[in-house]
Design a protein around this motif. Structure first.
Motif, short mmCIF file in Angstrom:
data_model
loop_
_atom_site.label_atom_id
_atom_site.label_comp_id
_atom_site.label_asym_id
_atom_site.label_seq_id
_atom_site.Cartn_x
_atom_site.Cartn_y
_atom_site.Cartn_z
N MET A 1 0.84 -1.19 0.00
CA MET A 1 0.00 0.00 0.00
C MET A 1 0.88 1.25 0.00
SD MET A 1 -2.97 -0.98 2.76
CE MET A 1 -1.74 -1.40 4.01
N SER A 2 0.60 2.19 -0.90
CA SER A 2 1.37 3.42 -0.94
C SER A 2 0.84 4.39 0.10
CB SER A 2 1.26 4.05 -2.34
OG SER A 2 -0.10 4.35 -2.63
N GLU A 3 1.66 5.42 0.41
CA GLU A 3 1.21 6.45 1.35
C GLU A 3 -0.01 7.15 0.78
OE1 GLU A 3 4.25 9.13 2.49
OE2 GLU A 3 5.12 7.76 3.97
N SER A 4 -0.97 7.40 1.62
CA SER A 4 -2.21 8.04 1.18
C SER A 4 -2.73 8.88 2.32
CB SER A 4 -3.24 6.98 0.78
OG SER A 4 -3.63 6.23 1.92
N GLN A 5 -4.00 9.27 2.20
CA GLN A 5 -4.60 10.08 3.24
C GLN A 5 -4.64 9.35 4.58
OE1 GLN A 5 -8.16 12.07 2.08
NE2 GLN A 5 -8.89 12.39 4.15
N ASN A 6 -4.62 8.03 4.54
CA ASN A 6 -4.79 7.25 5.77
C ASN A 6 -3.59 6.37 6.13
OD1 ASN A 6 -7.74 7.15 4.19
ND2 ASN A 6 -7.81 7.90 6.29
N ILE A 7 -2.51 6.49 5.38
CA ILE A 7 -1.35 5.63 5.64
C ILE A 7 -0.07 6.45 5.60
CG2 ILE A 7 0.01 3.66 4.84
CD1 ILE A 7 -2.51 2.47 3.68
N GLU A 8 0.83 6.19 6.54
CA GLU A 8 2.13 6.86 6.60
C GLU A 8 3.20 5.82 6.95
OE1 GLU A 8 4.44 10.33 6.21
OE2 GLU A 8 2.24 10.29 6.13
N TYR A 9 4.34 5.89 6.26
CA TYR A 9 5.45 4.98 6.51
C TYR A 9 6.64 5.74 7.10
CZ TYR A 9 2.88 1.78 3.46
OH TYR A 9 1.91 0.97 2.90
N LYS A 10 7.26 5.18 8.15
CA LYS A 10 8.43 5.78 8.79
C LYS A 10 9.47 4.68 9.04
CE LYS A 10 6.36 9.75 9.02
NZ LYS A 10 6.75 10.85 8.10
N GLU A 11 10.74 4.97 8.74
CA GLU A 11 11.78 3.96 8.93
C GLU A 11 12.01 3.67 10.40
OE1 GLU A 11 15.45 3.92 6.92
OE2 GLU A 11 14.68 4.92 5.13
N SER A 12 11.98 4.70 11.24
CA SER A 12 12.23 4.52 12.68
C SER A 12 11.33 5.47 13.45
CB SER A 12 13.71 4.79 13.01
OG SER A 12 14.07 6.11 12.63
N TRP A 13 11.19 5.21 14.71
CA TRP A 13 10.30 6.03 15.53
C TRP A 13 10.99 7.31 16.02
CZ3 TRP A 13 5.52 7.06 16.80
CH2 TRP A 13 5.27 7.85 17.92
N ARG A 14 10.27 8.42 15.93
CA ARG A 14 10.67 9.68 16.53
C ARG A 14 9.45 10.25 17.23
NH1 ARG A 14 13.84 12.68 11.52
NH2 ARG A 14 15.48 11.08 11.22
N ASP A 15 9.69 10.91 18.35
CA ASP A 15 8.55 11.44 19.11
C ASP A 15 7.75 12.47 18.32
OD1 ASP A 15 9.19 9.81 21.20
OD2 ASP A 15 9.97 11.40 22.51
N GLU A 16 8.38 13.10 17.34
CA GLU A 16 7.66 14.10 16.54
C GLU A 16 6.54 13.47 15.72
OE1 GLU A 16 9.71 15.13 12.51
OE2 GLU A 16 11.28 15.04 14.05
N TYR A 17 6.59 12.13 15.57
CA TYR A 17 5.52 11.47 14.83
C TYR A 17 4.21 11.46 15.61
CZ TYR A 17 9.31 9.96 11.80
OH TYR A 17 10.38 9.94 10.95
N LEU A 18 4.26 11.89 16.86
CA LEU A 18 3.01 12.09 17.60
C LEU A 18 2.14 13.15 16.91
CD1 LEU A 18 4.44 12.00 21.24
CD2 LEU A 18 2.86 10.33 20.23
N LYS A 19 2.79 14.08 16.17
CA LYS A 19 2.02 15.07 15.41
C LYS A 19 1.19 14.38 14.33
CE LYS A 19 5.60 18.66 15.90
NZ LYS A 19 6.54 19.53 15.15
N TRP A 20 1.78 13.35 13.69
CA TRP A 20 1.04 12.63 12.65
C TRP A 20 -0.15 11.87 13.26
CZ3 TRP A 20 5.68 14.48 11.49
CH2 TRP A 20 5.98 14.79 10.17
N ILE A 21 0.09 11.30 14.42
CA ILE A 21 -1.00 10.59 15.10
C ILE A 21 -2.10 11.58 15.47
CG2 ILE A 21 -1.60 9.24 17.16
CD1 ILE A 21 1.23 8.08 17.07
#
Length: 471
Positions: A1-21
């Protein structure tokens, strides 16, 4: 599945990804995969045990929501993490900032966008909020009576309510708060001077010649939005549009060049769906077409494609829409665009084109008059003075334009002195300012003169068409 309105891919975890959540929770929900790169290759995560504890705790502590965090394995036995975020029914903030997933991007909401978002999450619209600075004395009783007449005639309220007390009418329409204060919708719909409270409660109309830089004249319609459509249509009929005359038997018929029901529907839609903390509604009237724009993006569930098809109604201003419905102005089933298209089809006209533009909705539609591509046929002076001039109009087909002798003298004066002013013309030819103004409107509309340069340092240039008139 490619990145879309409902999907995001990240290689590693960073706390800034809380913004995406946060953004997913404020939008339609979504999934974030940790340990997968942008090429959708599973690269795995290190220390998955720690992450499986840290991520859920941080989501709860920083965002106040619970998300499903799952540890998954690839065929190569690489571990990656799936974070499943459900849409929240309340606004979610991260460090005081509100993020929103739109398309495949994350945006921070501020200002008006944030206000609208919070109201929507609370199940309310901007027009449903209380305005503590407005009083019952700010309501125009004439507007109330106008509504009652229209609503009774549309059979959407009981005839017994005719003459009902102003307070009771507003209460029954849900335009008062529980403590009796006026809501924003009450001021918009029935206010004596809504502009005192909201700077965007105006309808701007401009008449243009060859392009947007060629403004010939303009008007601004103010007042409550319930009666604004009547004012706009009356102004368009008297000054901007054509009403070609024909006879059916002995009866003289003067319909507008554009189906009036469709025109009103477009105006009603712009009033109901407008973002009133924004700029005024704007209408550009050109020789061959008209453009109508109101600020306010389409609802998330609606696109331009679904707008012109069968769809449910999603009014931005719910109370305004309710009153417009009761007054018989609109339907409540999202049929407005279909009605507009049907009216244009019946008149044999090309359907209007709808487009999202500059944070709002732009509708463009052609004018139904045989000569409209090259000229305007009924520009009327608003000075109330009749100088006995029979203004000639270029029909775009027959070049034999019948300009008056005074207009030809004005053209000759411009030809002799390209820097001549209105005052010079008035003095040299002993004519009124109204005569000069009307003549220049005619010249510009018919392409006889062009303004070169800025207003103060520019000059008038006679076109070849203009030279033919005075030759």
């Amino acid at each position: 599945m490619s990145e879309s309105q409902n999907i995001e891919y990240k290689e590693s975890w960073r706390d800034e990804y809380l913004k995406w959540i946060c953004g997913f929770a404020n939008a339609q929900g979504g999934r974030i995969y940790i340990g997968i790169n942008d090429k959708q290759e599973i690269v795995g995560v290190a220390d998955s045990k720690r992450l499986m504890e840290d991520i859920p705790n941080k989501i709860v502590n920083y965002l106040g929501i619970v998300a499903d965090v799952n540890l998954l394995h690839s065929n190569e036995d690489k571990e990656f993490i799936e974070i499943v975020v459900e849409p929240s029914n309340v606004p979610i903030a991260y460090h005081g900032q509100y993020h929103y997933r739109s398309g495949s991007t994350k945006q921070e909401m501020k200002g008006t966008a944030l206000q609208q978002f919070i109201l929507k999450k609370m199940g309310r619209s901007w027009d449903d909020t209380t305005n503590d600075s407005a009083k019952l004395d700010d309501i125009d009783r004439n507007a109330i009576d106008y509504f009652l007449r229209r609503a009774i005639n549309a059979q959407r309220i009981a005839p017994s309510l005719n003459g009902e007390d102003t307070h009771n009418v507003l209460h029954n329409l849900r335009l008062l708060s529980e403590d009796g204060h006026l809501k924003n919708a009450a001021i918009l719909l029935f206010g004596k001077e809504p502009l005192r409270f909201f700077p965007g409660v105006e309808f701007h109309i401009g008449r243009f010649g060859m392009n947007e830089a060629d403004l010939i004249f303009q008007d601004v319609v103010e007042g409550n939005i319930l009666q604004m459509a009547d004012k706009v249509v009356a102004l368009l009929r008297s000054k901007y549009l054509i009403s070609p005359i024909h006879y059916e038997g002995m009866q003289r018929i003067e319909p507008l060049e554009i189906p009036e029901d469709a025109l009103r529907e477009m105006i009603y839609n712009s009033l109901v769906h407008k973002l009133y903390v924004g700029v005024p509604i704007q209408m550009w009237v050109f020789n061959d077409h008209i453009e109508l724009w109101n600020e306010g993006k389409l609802p998330d569930a609606i696109t331009i494609d679904t707008l012109v098809e069968k769809h449910s109604s999603h009014p931005r201003n719910q109370l305004v829409a309710s009153v417009f419905y009761k007054a018989g102005f609109i339907e409540s089933w999202g049929r407005g665009i279909r009605k507009i298209n049907e009216a244009f089809d019946k008149a044999g006209l090309e359907r209007p084109v709808f487009k999202e533009s500059e944070g709002g909705l732009l509708v463009t539609f052609g004018r139904n008059y045989p000569t409209m591509k090259d000229a305007v046929s009924n520009i009327q002076s608003d000075d109330g003075i009749n100088d006995g001039i029979n203004d000639g109009i270029n029909d775009g087909i027959n070049d034999g334009i019948n300009f008056t002798q005074t207009e030809k003298l004005i053209l000759k004066a411009i030809s002799a002195n390209k820097n001549i002013t209105y005052v010079d013309l008035m003095n040299d030819l002993s004519i009124s300012e109204a005569t000069v103004t009307r003549a220049f409107r005619n010249f510009k509309t018919n392409g006889l003169i062009i303004r070169q340069g800025a207003n103060k340092k520019g000059y008038w240039q006679i076109t070849e068409k203009g030279k033919n008139v005075i030759s």
